[in-house]
Design a protein around this motif. Structure first.
Motif, PDB file in Angstrom:
ATOM      1  N   ASP A   9       1.520  89.002 -38.129  1.00  9.61           N
ATOM      2  CA  ASP A   9       2.334  90.040 -38.763  1.00  9.61           C
ATOM      3  C   ASP A   9       3.724  90.040 -38.112  1.00  9.61           C
ATOM      4  OD1 ASP A   9       3.573  92.359 -39.574  1.00  9.61           O
ATOM      5  OD2 ASP A   9       1.829  93.651 -39.263  1.00  9.61           O
ATOM      6  N   LEU A  10       4.679  89.423 -38.798  1.00  9.35           N
ATOM      7  CA  LEU A  10       6.010  89.262 -38.208  1.00  9.35           C
ATOM      8  C   LEU A  10       6.782  90.574 -38.156  1.00  9.35           C
ATOM      9  CD1 LEU A  10       6.843  85.833 -39.878  1.00  9.35           C
ATOM     10  CD2 LEU A  10       6.190  86.235 -37.493  1.00  9.35           C
ATOM     11  N   GLU A  11       6.435  91.511 -39.037  1.00 11.33           N
ATOM     12  CA  GLU A  11       7.085  92.823 -38.965  1.00 11.33           C
ATOM     13  C   GLU A  11       6.649  93.541 -37.675  1.00 11.33           C
ATOM     14  OE1 GLU A  11       9.597  93.914 -40.789  1.00 11.33           O
ATOM     15  OE2 GLU A  11       9.566  95.641 -39.429  1.00 11.33           O
ATOM     16  N   ALA A  12       5.377  93.397 -37.334  1.00  7.27           N
ATOM     17  CA  ALA A  12       4.896  93.977 -36.062  1.00  7.27           C
ATOM     18  C   ALA A  12       5.617  93.331 -34.874  1.00  7.27           C
ATOM     19  CB  ALA A  12       3.383  93.799 -35.937  1.00  7.27           C
ATOM     20  N   LEU A  13       5.836  92.024 -34.963  1.00 13.88           N
ATOM     21  CA  LEU A  13       6.561  91.316 -33.893  1.00 13.88           C
ATOM     22  C   LEU A  13       7.959  91.908 -33.723  1.00 13.88           C
ATOM     23  CD1 LEU A  13       6.625  88.743 -31.978  1.00 13.88           C
ATOM     24  CD2 LEU A  13       7.647  87.551 -33.926  1.00 13.88           C
ATOM     25  N   ARG A  14       8.642  92.148 -34.853  1.00 15.22           N
ATOM     26  CA  ARG A  14       9.999  92.724 -34.766  1.00 15.22           C
ATOM     27  C   ARG A  14       9.948  94.140 -34.196  1.00 15.22           C
ATOM     28  NH1 ARG A  14      10.848  89.349 -39.509  1.00 15.22           N
ATOM     29  NH2 ARG A  14       9.824  90.922 -40.774  1.00 15.22           N
ATOM     30  N   HIS A  15       8.957  94.913 -34.617  1.00 16.44           N
ATOM     31  CA  HIS A  15       8.798  96.268 -34.077  1.00 16.44           C
ATOM     32  C   HIS A  15       8.640  96.209 -32.546  1.00 16.44           C
ATOM     33  CE1 HIS A  15       6.929 100.261 -33.391  1.00 16.44           C
ATOM     34  NE2 HIS A  15       6.071  99.597 -32.637  1.00 16.44           N
ATOM     35  N   ASN A  16       7.792  95.305 -32.084  1.00 15.53           N
ATOM     36  CA  ASN A  16       7.536  95.216 -30.638  1.00 15.53           C
ATOM     37  C   ASN A  16       8.773  94.737 -29.880  1.00 15.53           C
ATOM     38  OD1 ASN A  16       4.903  95.994 -31.243  1.00 15.53           O
ATOM     39  ND2 ASN A  16       4.135  93.888 -31.283  1.00 15.53           N
ATOM     40  N   TYR A  17       9.517  93.807 -30.485  1.00 19.15           N
ATOM     41  CA  TYR A  17      10.745  93.340 -29.833  1.00 19.15           C
ATOM     42  C   TYR A  17      11.736  94.499 -29.684  1.00 19.15           C
ATOM     43  CZ  TYR A  17      15.139  91.163 -28.723  1.00 19.15           C
ATOM     44  OH  TYR A  17      16.321  90.871 -28.096  1.00 19.15           O
ATOM     45  N   ALA A  36       4.642  80.578 -28.450  1.00 16.34           N
ATOM     46  CA  ALA A  36       4.670  82.029 -28.633  1.00 16.34           C
ATOM     47  C   ALA A  36       3.278  82.618 -28.398  1.00 16.34           C
ATOM     48  CB  ALA A  36       5.208  82.425 -30.007  1.00 16.34           C
ATOM     49  N   TYR A  37       2.725  82.291 -27.221  1.00 14.92           N
ATOM     50  CA  TYR A  37       1.422  82.819 -26.808  1.00 14.92           C
ATOM     51  C   TYR A  37       0.394  82.623 -27.940  1.00 14.92           C
ATOM     52  CZ  TYR A  37       3.987  85.275 -23.010  1.00 14.92           C
ATOM     53  OH  TYR A  37       4.776  85.594 -21.929  1.00 14.92           O
ATOM     54  N   GLY A  38       0.460  81.434 -28.558  1.00 14.91           N
ATOM     55  CA  GLY A  38      -0.511  81.105 -29.604  1.00 14.91           C
ATOM     56  C   GLY A  38      -0.141  81.563 -31.002  1.00 14.91           C
ATOM     57  N   HIS A  39       1.030  82.196 -31.176  1.00 15.93           N
ATOM     58  CA  HIS A  39       1.406  82.763 -32.477  1.00 15.93           C
ATOM     59  C   HIS A  39       2.314  81.852 -33.305  1.00 15.93           C
ATOM     60  CE1 HIS A  39      -0.018  86.198 -30.217  1.00 15.93           C
ATOM     61  NE2 HIS A  39       0.006  86.953 -31.293  1.00 15.93           N
ATOM     62  N   ALA A 207      16.150  91.761 -20.068  1.00 10.95           N
ATOM     63  CA  ALA A 207      14.691  91.808 -19.902  1.00 10.95           C
ATOM     64  C   ALA A 207      14.083  90.525 -20.463  1.00 10.95           C
ATOM     65  CB  ALA A 207      14.126  93.029 -20.625  1.00 10.95           C
ATOM     66  N   ARG A 208      12.847  90.256 -20.064  1.00 11.53           N
ATOM     67  CA  ARG A 208      12.166  89.035 -20.517  1.00 11.53           C
ATOM     68  C   ARG A 208      10.755  89.372 -21.003  1.00 11.53           C
ATOM     69  NH1 ARG A 208      13.619  87.962 -15.143  1.00 11.53           N
ATOM     70  NH2 ARG A 208      11.418  87.643 -14.653  1.00 11.53           N
ATOM     71  N   PRO A 209      10.641  90.104 -22.115  1.00 15.97           N
ATOM     72  CA  PRO A 209       9.304  90.471 -22.602  1.00 15.97           C
ATOM     73  C   PRO A 209       8.587  89.291 -23.247  1.00 15.97           C
ATOM     74  CG  PRO A 209      10.974  91.199 -24.149  1.00 15.97           C
ATOM     75  CD  PRO A 209      11.712  90.632 -22.963  1.00 15.97           C
ATOM     76  N   GLY A 210       7.316  89.116 -22.891  1.00 14.87           N
ATOM     77  CA  GLY A 210       6.474  88.115 -23.530  1.00 14.87           C
ATOM     78  C   GLY A 210       5.291  88.801 -24.195  1.00 14.87           C
ATOM     79  N   LEU A 211       4.253  89.027 -23.421  1.00 18.24           N
ATOM     80  CA  LEU A 211       2.997  89.540 -23.984  1.00 18.24           C
ATOM     81  C   LEU A 211       3.174  90.747 -24.903  1.00 18.24           C
ATOM     82  CD1 LEU A 211      -0.126  89.180 -23.862  1.00 18.24           C
ATOM     83  CD2 LEU A 211      -0.123  90.977 -22.129  1.00 18.24           C
ATOM     84  N   MET A 212       4.029  91.705 -24.495  1.00 19.08           N
ATOM     85  CA  MET A 212       4.139  92.919 -25.305  1.00 19.08           C
ATOM     86  C   MET A 212       4.710  92.638 -26.702  1.00 19.08           C
ATOM     87  SD  MET A 212       7.320  95.071 -23.595  1.00 19.08           S
ATOM     88  CE  MET A 212       7.278  96.366 -24.832  1.00 19.08           C
ATOM     89  N   LEU A 213       5.472  91.551 -26.844  1.00 17.19           N
ATOM     90  CA  LEU A 213       5.991  91.210 -28.176  1.00 17.19           C
ATOM     91  C   LEU A 213       4.853  90.988 -29.162  1.00 17.19           C
ATOM     92  CD1 LEU A 213       8.747  88.560 -27.387  1.00 17.19           C
ATOM     93  CD2 LEU A 213       9.032  91.021 -27.750  1.00 17.19           C
ATOM     94  N   TYR A 214       3.735  90.518 -28.609  1.00 21.84           N
ATOM     95  CA  TYR A 214       2.599  90.180 -29.463  1.00 21.84           C
ATOM     96  C   TYR A 214       1.666  91.375 -29.650  1.00 21.84           C
ATOM     97  CZ  TYR A 214       5.059  86.054 -28.328  1.00 21.84           C
ATOM     98  OH  TYR A 214       6.111  85.173 -28.166  1.00 21.84           O
ATOM     99  N   ARG A 230       2.376  97.259 -31.764  1.00 21.42           N
ATOM    100  CA  ARG A 230       1.557  96.926 -32.944  1.00 21.42           C
ATOM    101  C   ARG A 230       1.009  95.512 -32.790  1.00 21.42           C
ATOM    102  NH1 ARG A 230       5.496  98.451 -37.762  1.00 21.42           N
ATOM    103  NH2 ARG A 230       4.234  96.844 -38.738  1.00 21.42           N
ATOM    104  N   PRO A 231      -0.312  95.341 -32.944  1.00 21.54           N
ATOM    105  CA  PRO A 231      -0.874  93.994 -32.798  1.00 21.54           C
ATOM    106  C   PRO A 231      -0.273  93.035 -33.806  1.00 21.54           C
ATOM    107  CG  PRO A 231      -2.594  95.571 -33.423  1.00 21.54           C
ATOM    108  CD  PRO A 231      -1.322  96.353 -33.256  1.00 21.54           C
ATOM    109  N   VAL A 232       0.103  91.867 -33.343  1.00 22.48           N
ATOM    110  CA  VAL A 232       0.711  90.872 -34.228  1.00 22.48           C
ATOM    111  C   VAL A 232      -0.355  89.951 -34.816  1.00 22.48           C
ATOM    112  CG1 VAL A 232       2.337  88.932 -34.309  1.00 22.48           C
ATOM    113  CG2 VAL A 232       2.921  91.005 -33.022  1.00 22.48           C
ATOM    114  N   MET A 233      -1.302  89.541 -33.995  1.00 27.93           N
ATOM    115  CA  MET A 233      -2.331  88.627 -34.490  1.00 27.93           C
ATOM    116  C   MET A 233      -3.595  89.376 -34.896  1.00 27.93           C
ATOM    117  SD  MET A 233      -4.366  85.505 -32.568  1.00 27.93           S
ATOM    118  CE  MET A 233      -2.925  84.529 -32.178  1.00 27.93           C
TER     119      MET A 233
END
Ligand SMILES: *Cc1c(COP(=O)(O)O)cnc(C)c1O
Length: 356
Positions: A9-17, A36-39, A207-214, A230-233
């Motif tokens: 869910d790319l909209e969730a990815l944008r929300h998290n970013y 992208a952590y498997g995404h 900042a360098r967010p990784g996991l939380m983006l997903y 929001r969960p992305v996968m």
């Protein structure tokens, strides 16, 4: 076609970013290393490119893949360069590089470049993995500053225990960073996801967010801010077989689950070769046709089994969610001797399907 798939869910990815960026209070590099952590790094980066200040990957190979996909934003190499030969390529492809060791400073001094390169100079503030020691940091900074082919120098460090609330080590690392960099001009970067969510005093320009983006919390315990991610996968598949077993019958390899009463068992097309954790225990949550259910028996390479008690309507073709909106990935982690990071990075074989 095998029904196993990962919906992204790319909209969730944008929300998290956006959330990560807001929490950091400055700019944020979206960390898309390890595909992208498997995404899917290219698709995730394209989805973020209109708003992300830049991206971060582990190495130049990962950066090339993003450039080939058409990403124009800055891309930082988090492990820096492995060989001085990479420096001309770094400049040619407009990449930014971490410098974490004295030999890399030497290499930059020896290698004239046709354009200034942006450097993130890494301090080992206590994680003791990579980074210059506090005693060498200032000298390295001054040597780099003297080079005409070095542009900006961002001061950076990385936390070892930011996922542990109130852990004194994080404050100690922060103090070490402030001491070692005192008086050196330029921007700083400290926060990974757990620091963004839990350590507001570590905020800096970058900042360098990784996991939380997903959309997955780095914390084992509940966290009010992480709850807004929001969960992305969504990892999902279907029931491909159902059997009715009497009491006392074993299910799957090693008979790890034995029926205590007459039980309907559903077989799901999803296994550890897809990245589902092999050591998920009996009772690991799943959702069957949208309702809570549980894994029983050992996970096989291509299949796993679920208890259909209380799911009278479920049958072959029923949708099973392994994690996503209904089953938080963190709950699967808590049942399977793994981490949220490894859970996501392990996903393979299943097609990734994008929405948003
Ligand atoms: C992977 C990585 C990050 C992102 O960490 P998360 O915990 O996934 O947010 C940030 N900085 C560095 C140096 C990293 O290697």
């Amino acid at each position: 076609m095998r029904p196993a798939r990962a919906l992204i869910d790319l909209e969730a990815l944008r929300h998290n970013y956006r959330m990560a960026r807001r929490l950091g209070g400055g700019r944020a590099l979206a960390v898309v290393k390890a595909d992208a952590y498997g995404h899917g790094a290219a698709r995730c980066a394209l989805a973020l490119q209109d708003e992300a200040d830049g991206f971060a990957v582990a190495c130049i190979e990962e950066a090339f893949a993003l450039r080939e996909a058409g990403i124009r934003a800055p891309i930082l190499l988090l492990e820096g360069f492995f060989d001085a030969d990479e420096l001309p390529l770094i400049v040619q492809h407009d990449l930014w590089t971490v410098v974490h060791a004295p030999w890399q400073v030497d290499a930059l001094e020896r290698t004239p470049l046709r354009k200034p390169v942006e450097v993130w100079l890494k301090l080992d503030s206590g994680m003791h993995r990579v980074g210059l020691g506090a005693a060498d940091y200032r000298d390295a900074w001054q040597r780099l500053r003297a080079l005409p082919h070095v542009g900006g120098i961002v001061k950076m460090s990385h936390f070892a225990r930011a996922d542990e609330p109130e852990c004194v080590r994080t404050d100690e690392q922060l103090a070490t960073f402030h001491d070692a960099t005192a008086g050196l001009p330029g921007e700083s970067s400290l926060c990974n996801s757990p620091a963004l969510l839990g350590w507001p005093r570590a905020r800096a320009e970058w900042a360098r967010p990784g996991l939380m983006l997903y959309g997955v919390s780095p914390f084992p315990q509940a966290n009010a801010i992480a709850a807004e991610l929001r969960p992305v996968m969504t990892l999902e598949s279907k029931l491909i077989a159902v059997r009715d077993l009497p009491a006392g019958e074993p299910v799957g390899y090693g008979a790890r689950f034995v029926t205590e009463r007459p039980t309907r068992i559903g077989v799901v097309a999803m296994g550890y070769a897809d990245g589902y954790p092999q050591f998920a225990v009996n009772g690991t949550p799943v959702a069957i046709d949208g309702r809570p259910g549980r894994l029983v028996g050992r996970v096989s390479m291509d299949m796993l089994t679920v208890d259909l008690t209380g799911h009278a309507q479920a049958g072959v073709g029923s949708r099973v969610e392994l994690w996503g909106n209904q089953v938080p990935a963190a709950q699967v982690v808590a049942h399977s001797q793994t981490s949220a990071y490894r859970l996501l990075c392990a996903v393979k074989r299943v097609p990734l399907q994008y929405t948003g």
